[in-house]
Write a protein that holds these residues in place. Sequence first.
Motif, PDB file in Angstrom:
ATOM      1  N   ALA A  75     -31.160 -18.796  15.517  1.00 22.95           N
ATOM      2  CA  ALA A  75     -30.786 -17.405  15.805  1.00 22.95           C
ATOM      3  C   ALA A  75     -30.527 -17.225  17.296  1.00 22.95           C
ATOM      4  O   ALA A  75     -29.516 -16.625  17.698  1.00 22.95           O
ATOM      5  N   ASP A  76     -31.416 -17.758  18.115  1.00 24.79           N
ATOM      6  CA  ASP A  76     -31.256 -17.649  19.571  1.00 24.79           C
ATOM      7  C   ASP A  76     -29.966 -18.318  20.040  1.00 24.79           C
ATOM      8  O   ASP A  76     -29.247 -17.768  20.878  1.00 24.79           O
ATOM      9  N   GLU A  77     -29.667 -19.493  19.493  1.00 25.97           N
ATOM     10  CA  GLU A  77     -28.435 -20.206  19.864  1.00 25.97           C
ATOM     11  C   GLU A  77     -27.197 -19.389  19.523  1.00 25.97           C
ATOM     12  O   GLU A  77     -26.179 -19.469  20.212  1.00 25.97           O
ATOM     13  N   ALA A  78     -27.290 -18.593  18.473  1.00 24.86           N
ATOM     14  CA  ALA A  78     -26.158 -17.748  18.054  1.00 24.86           C
ATOM     15  C   ALA A  78     -26.144 -16.411  18.787  1.00 24.86           C
ATOM     16  O   ALA A  78     -25.219 -15.615  18.596  1.00 24.86           O
ATOM     17  N   ARG A  91     -25.167 -17.538  12.949  1.00 25.74           N
ATOM     18  CA  ARG A  91     -23.832 -17.645  13.545  1.00 25.74           C
ATOM     19  C   ARG A  91     -22.812 -16.935  12.654  1.00 25.74           C
ATOM     20  O   ARG A  91     -21.927 -16.230  13.137  1.00 25.74           O
ATOM     21  N   PHE A  92     -22.954 -17.079  11.351  1.00 32.63           N
ATOM     22  CA  PHE A  92     -22.055 -16.438  10.395  1.00 32.63           C
ATOM     23  C   PHE A  92     -22.085 -14.916  10.576  1.00 32.63           C
ATOM     24  O   PHE A  92     -21.043 -14.277  10.697  1.00 32.63           O
ATOM     25  N   MET A  93     -23.301 -14.345  10.610  1.00 31.11           N
ATOM     26  CA  MET A  93     -23.417 -12.888  10.758  1.00 31.11           C
ATOM     27  C   MET A  93     -22.941 -12.439  12.142  1.00 31.11           C
ATOM     28  O   MET A  93     -22.297 -11.387  12.270  1.00 31.11           O
ATOM     29  N   LYS A  94     -23.234 -13.224  13.159  1.00 28.59           N
ATOM     30  CA  LYS A  94     -22.779 -12.892  14.521  1.00 28.59           C
ATOM     31  C   LYS A  94     -21.254 -12.894  14.581  1.00 28.59           C
ATOM     32  O   LYS A  94     -20.650 -11.987  15.159  1.00 28.59           O
ATOM     33  N   ASP A  95     -20.632 -13.895  13.969  1.00 26.11           N
ATOM     34  CA  ASP A  95     -19.171 -13.975  13.960  1.00 26.11           C
ATOM     35  C   ASP A  95     -18.533 -12.804  13.214  1.00 26.11           C
ATOM     36  O   ASP A  95     -17.381 -12.462  13.472  1.00 26.11           O
ATOM     37  N   LEU A  96     -19.280 -12.196  12.304  1.00 32.51           N
ATOM     38  CA  LEU A  96     -18.778 -11.020  11.588  1.00 32.51           C
ATOM     39  C   LEU A  96     -18.962  -9.733  12.384  1.00 32.51           C
ATOM     40  O   LEU A  96     -18.549  -8.666  11.948  1.00 32.51           O
ATOM     41  N   GLY A  97     -19.612  -9.848  13.554  1.00 33.23           N
ATOM     42  CA  GLY A  97     -19.752  -8.683  14.430  1.00 33.23           C
ATOM     43  C   GLY A  97     -21.123  -8.038  14.427  1.00 33.23           C
ATOM     44  O   GLY A  97     -21.308  -6.981  15.028  1.00 33.23           O
ATOM     45  N   PHE A  98     -22.095  -8.665  13.781  1.00 27.59           N
ATOM     46  CA  PHE A  98     -23.439  -8.095  13.736  1.00 27.59           C
ATOM     47  C   PHE A  98     -24.303  -8.661  14.855  1.00 27.59           C
ATOM     48  O   PHE A  98     -24.159  -9.821  15.248  1.00 27.59           O
TER      49      PHE A  98
END
Length: 161
Positions: free
Chosen positions: A64-67, A18-25
């Motif tokens: 990972a899937d949830e994010a 979630r952290f990496m997804k929130d950063l745009g990755f």
Amino acid sequence: MKISVINDYYCDEKDQFRFMKDLGFDGCDFKMGRYFDKNGIYGDIFSVTPAQIKEHFSELKKHADEAGFEVIQSHTAFGGQMRRYESEEDALKRIEASIIATHYLGSKFAVVHPYINMERKYDKNEALSIKQAIDLYKKLIPVLEEYDTYCCIEKMWHQDS
């Protein structure tokens, strides 16, 4: 096109996606050292079972899937220098565990560093270095086939050290 980054240990392992997804990755190159290096969560590599790996990394895959995040590839727990390991068997077990974990994270790609011969200086011992790397990769074929994972070979540098 997907934007990817190598994961690191900035937060709890379950929150990292979630952290990496929130950063745009969109995805990451997942470092296995946190888990399978000597001082990792599963540092006592000879007591780790495939069932334990499946349980742990299947759980991480759910996060990972949830994010909405993808593990695009992994970097196995092997730096290439055998002197860092108790034996070749020790290094191979760490790589194999990383490959199994890669599978349960939903990726088909595991980067495996070649065996780095520390006696290689410039072109001295080049043939031996190549043979050692090929021999290492050949030993991984059974686990790669069993877990339907590709071995990504990283070109490594050689140093005078």
